[in-house]
Design an enzyme around this catalytic site. Structure first.
Site: not given
Length: 314
Positions: A176, A225, A295
């Site tokens: 990520r 998310s 995130e």
């Protein structure tokens, strides 16, 4: 002197330049304050031209489809640049295995293009509600696949308005995360797939859709998310174990369906959403000793007097 005045002559800029533009309708949470200036370039050349006249001390923030963003209620100072699908959403077959795609193309459209070309490896994009630029920036992934596996090279514009092409090995990809040069704005990418029969690709995309519909609040106003999965753990399981399923602050709520999704159930503010997220992080840390990392990308300023402390100050 206003920021617009500092731009000087913009008659050669083709994309719209808007002052004090609300950003609520551009992000999926439907919360947040305005951009001091919002610029939506007509194409890459227009983006170059604008950046060349923009004073170097003016901060630049880039947003895409707004699916994984939380914009704070105080808004964003400087210039917000939004790449449109019209100007940056094209695709083309470059070879039997490679696709050229603009940074604003929705991920699901990229998956559909790969299906059309008979290329596997892109089905996971069918379930990511964002655009390619965001996927390139955060190395988006799902179902055991991630963006870095598909990228060959990217093209973008620097803060000085110059075009650069970078191979995947120079993007610093990790979970990520990416590390392009400072100020680099992704405009397109070359991606590579694996030839496969269309039926198997279609089945893989169908499985992604079924999983998403069964497990995620896809019809809610959400940012996707919320927290990264810590090594060896699932964020949603930690949140559930901390007793946060369904927990709410104002109209911001932890989804009952999937604990790693925060949703705006009505008239939540960005402050409500971020306060809820930090409360969840604090409770998970108290119950498990694990610190969840966001995130969702949080941008902009708090309203003075309504700041939110990470882990509620712990």
């Amino acid at each position: 002197m206003t920021l617009r005045d500092r731009l000087g002559d913009t008659s050669h800029i083709r994309g719209p330049i808007e002052d004090n533009r609300s950003l609520k309708d551009l992000v999926w949470f439907r919360v947040g304050g305005p951009a001091e200036i919002l610029f939506q370039p007509a194409d890459e050349a227009d983006l170059q031209a604008f950046l060349k006249i923009l004073p170097q001390d003016v901060p630049v923030t880039v947003i895409g489809l707004g699916s994984n963003l939380l914009i704070r209620d105080g808004g964003i100072s400087g210039v917000v640049i939004r790449l449109s699908v019209r100007g940056f959403g094209g695709t083309e077959a470059l070879s039997p295995t490679r696709i050229g795609a603009g940074a604003a193309i929705p991920d699901k459209f990229l998956a559909a293009k790969a299906l059309e070309l008979g290329l596997s490896g892109f089905a996971f994009y069918h379930g990511i509600p964002g655009g390619l630029g965001g996927a390139l920036t955060m190395n988006a992934g799902a179902h055991g696949s991630e963006t870095a596996e598909r990228v060959v090279e990217v093209r973008g514009v620097t803060r000085d308005g110059e075009v650069m092409t970078l191979p995947v090995g120079e993007l610093g990809y990790s979970y990520r995360h990416s590390a392009p040069p400072p100020g680099f704005i992704f405009t397109s990418a070359v991606l590579e797939g694996i030839p496969a029969d269309k039926e198997s690709i279609s089945e893989a995309m169908k499985a992604v859709t079924e999983h998403r519909e069964a497990s995620q609040p896809i019809k809610a106003r959400t940012g996707g998310s919320t927290f990264k999965n810590p090594p060896g753990h699932s964020a949603w399981k930690l949140i559930d174990a901390a007793g946060c399923r369904g927990f709410r602050i104002g109209d911001a709520q932890v989804s009952e369906m999937h604990c790693n999704f925060l949703i705006n159930t009505g008239e939540a503010t960005a402050h409500d959403v971020e306060l809820l997220g930090e409360t969840v992080r604090a409770r998970v840390y108290e119950t498990s000793g694990i610190r969840l990392d966001w995130e969702i990308k949080r941008l902009g300023a708090f309203v003075p007097g309504a700041e939110v402390e990470p882990f509620l100050g712990k």
